[in-house]
Design a protein around this motif. Structure first.
Motif, PDB file in Angstrom:
ATOM      1  N   LEU A  54      -2.565   0.731   5.154  1.00 54.86           N
ATOM      2  CA  LEU A  54      -2.940   1.649   4.084  1.00 54.86           C
ATOM      3  C   LEU A  54      -4.261   2.349   4.389  1.00 54.86           C
ATOM      4  CD1 LEU A  54      -1.986  -0.486   0.936  1.00 54.86           C
ATOM      5  CD2 LEU A  54      -0.656   1.304   2.060  1.00 54.86           C
ATOM      6  N   THR A  58      -5.131   6.400   4.563  1.00 56.09           N
ATOM      7  CA  THR A  58      -6.059   7.026   3.625  1.00 56.09           C
ATOM      8  C   THR A  58      -7.445   7.291   4.215  1.00 56.09           C
ATOM      9  OG1 THR A  58      -6.596   4.802   2.802  1.00 56.09           O
ATOM     10  CG2 THR A  58      -4.912   6.042   1.607  1.00 56.09           C
ATOM     11  N   PHE A  83      -4.539   7.446  -4.168  1.00 59.28           N
ATOM     12  CA  PHE A  83      -3.428   6.781  -3.486  1.00 59.28           C
ATOM     13  C   PHE A  83      -2.568   6.007  -4.478  1.00 59.28           C
ATOM     14  CE2 PHE A  83      -1.903   2.742  -1.747  1.00 59.28           C
ATOM     15  CZ  PHE A  83      -0.998   3.213  -0.801  1.00 59.28           C
ATOM     16  N   LEU A  84      -3.202   5.292  -5.402  1.00 58.00           N
ATOM     17  CA  LEU A  84      -2.441   4.539  -6.398  1.00 58.00           C
ATOM     18  C   LEU A  84      -1.644   5.475  -7.300  1.00 58.00           C
ATOM     19  CD1 LEU A  84      -5.040   1.796  -7.416  1.00 58.00           C
ATOM     20  CD2 LEU A  84      -2.986   1.513  -6.012  1.00 58.00           C
ATOM     21  N   ALA A  87       1.341   6.585  -5.243  1.00 59.02           N
ATOM     22  CA  ALA A  87       2.305   5.502  -5.049  1.00 59.02           C
ATOM     23  C   ALA A  87       3.086   5.213  -6.334  1.00 59.02           C
ATOM     24  CB  ALA A  87       1.579   4.242  -4.574  1.00 59.02           C
ATOM     25  N   THR A  90       5.466   8.002  -7.077  1.00 59.58           N
ATOM     26  CA  THR A  90       6.662   7.953  -6.228  1.00 59.58           C
ATOM     27  C   THR A  90       7.674   6.957  -6.762  1.00 59.58           C
ATOM     28  OG1 THR A  90       5.339   8.558  -4.289  1.00 59.58           O
ATOM     29  CG2 THR A  90       7.491   7.541  -3.887  1.00 59.58           C
ATOM     30  N   THR A 168      -0.191  -8.172  -2.543  1.00 60.05           N
ATOM     31  CA  THR A 168      -0.420  -6.731  -2.592  1.00 60.05           C
ATOM     32  C   THR A 168      -1.756  -6.413  -3.244  1.00 60.05           C
ATOM     33  OG1 THR A 168       1.964  -6.324  -2.710  1.00 60.05           O
ATOM     34  CG2 THR A 168       0.501  -4.546  -3.430  1.00 60.05           C
ATOM     35  N   VAL A 251      10.228   6.837   2.052  1.00 54.38           N
ATOM     36  CA  VAL A 251       9.518   5.569   1.856  1.00 54.38           C
ATOM     37  C   VAL A 251      10.038   4.499   2.801  1.00 54.38           C
ATOM     38  CG1 VAL A 251       9.039   3.722   0.211  1.00 54.38           C
ATOM     39  CG2 VAL A 251       8.914   6.105  -0.528  1.00 54.38           C
TER      40      VAL A 251
END
Length: 370
Positions: A54, A58, A83-84, A87, A90, A168, A251
């Protein structure tokens, strides 16, 4: 004299074979120990690898902001929040359309099953309703007999889900610290290590970072091309869920080989349910053509200067990772294999760079003395 010479040659060959066999055993033992250690340390390794992946994705915007005099913590926070948002957006973009179509999809699945049953009743299968009911009853009996195993698997899956969720979250925290303090890590690491390790370990770490960055960029580019081509095909055929399926294709491209198969399977199944068998065959042909283009043209072009891993190595790594650690193992198998390849190539370079011990040439005077 002849038999004695042959005996000495045989003993020399035997010693050489024994030495080579011992070396092979030591290599196999070292490989087994390495895999065992990786297995024991996997709960720590995989959040770190996820965070590094990640971070490579980024880091460019963070680097841009830092070059424009943004404080490191503020730049890392802003990019991580963006980014969050992307994500989560998506995931919502995939889940909401599918959920909205769930009732219609269920009705179409029932209709598709009925159509399949009518087709099976005709030639060449000629399966009667009684035979179909018998097969169905047999399947139901086997399903009932496996209720305990299914419940156990479900509980294990729930436990794995929460474990993955915790890991995560850890990976996201590590990602923030990597974005904030990344450039200071290698100099700090060099100061902490003694002797030659102060040079070797930062060098391997820098190369590993480059390999991870190459993996992420190449997979993102290939996934984007696959998603665009397959999405255009689905849109032309009039598949309602063409956009979520295209996003899913992008993805899953980060899971080599396995991800493409999964996304293609989902696209074909949904097309069969919504549009019928003919369009499903067309989608299957499109996916096969795109995958051939990816495997024979895009991947060699994009990754030729990147990871340097053979396709067979990638396939074996994904197979081993998925069999040991499921989806997470399949996702992290190629980056871990790339880092192992980096370490091995660096070690080989260092061993090759060692100057060989060359004996001094014998001069006429030394030969006279002897």
């Amino acid at each position: 004299m002849g038999p004695g010479l042959n005996s000495r040659k045989a003993r020399g060959a035997l010693r050489t074979s024994a030495s080579i066999s011992l070396q092979m055993l030591l290599v196999l033992l070292a490989t087994w120990v390495t895999l065992w250690l990786l297995g024991k340390a996997w709960p720590v390794i995989w959040p770190v690898v996820i965070a590094l992946l990640l971070t490579t994705l980024t880091w460019p915007p963070v680097r841009f902001l830092r070059r424009h005099r943004w404080p490191p913590a503020l730049a890392a926070t802003l990019v991580m929040l963006l980014f969050l948002v992307v994500a989560i957006g998506t995931l919502v973009g995939i889940a909401v359309p599918v959920g909205a179509k769930s009732g219609e999809l269920a009705d179409q699945v029932v209709a598709g099953i009925a159509e399949l049953r009518d087709w099976a009743a005709g030639p060449p299968l000629n399966i009667s309703d009684d035979q179909a009911n018998e097969y169905l009853n047999t399947a139901v009996d086997k399903l009932q007999a496996s209720v305990g195993s299914i419940a156990t698997a479900t509980l294990n899956g729930v436990g794995s889900f929460f474990n993955g969720l915790v890991n995560t979250i850890i990976a996201l925290f590590l990602m923030f610290f990597f974005l904030k303090d990344g450039p200071r890590f290698l100099p700090w690491l060099s100061r902490q290590l003694p002797g030659r390790l102060a040079t070797d370990v930062p060098a391997v770490a820098g190369r590993s970072w480059d390999a991870l960055g190459s993996f992420v960029r190449s997979q993102a580019l290939v996934g984007m091309i696959d998603a665009v081509l397959i999405g255009i095909g689905l849109f032309v055929l009039g598949v309602d869920l063409w956009l979520p399926l295209a996003v899913l294709t992008f993805v899953t491209a980060f899971v080599p080989i396995v991800g493409a198969l999964f996304a293609g399977f989902v696209a074909v199944v949904i097309t069969f349910v919504t549009n019928g068998g003919t369009d499903a065959l067309i989608v299957l042909a499109i996916i096969v053509a795109v995958q051939q283009l990816e495997g024979n043209v895009l991947q060699p072009m994009v990754q030729s200067r990147g990871l340097g891993l053979h396709a067979g190595v990638v396939l074996l790594a994904v197979t081993l990772g998925s069999s040991l650690y499921g989806i997470v193992g399949a996702l992290l198998a190629v980056p871990v294999a790339a880092m192992l390849a980096v370490f091995w190539n660096y070690l080989r370079e260092q061993l090759a760079d060692r100057p060989a011990v060359v004996p001094e040439p014998r001069t006429a005077e030394s030969a006279t003395v002897d």
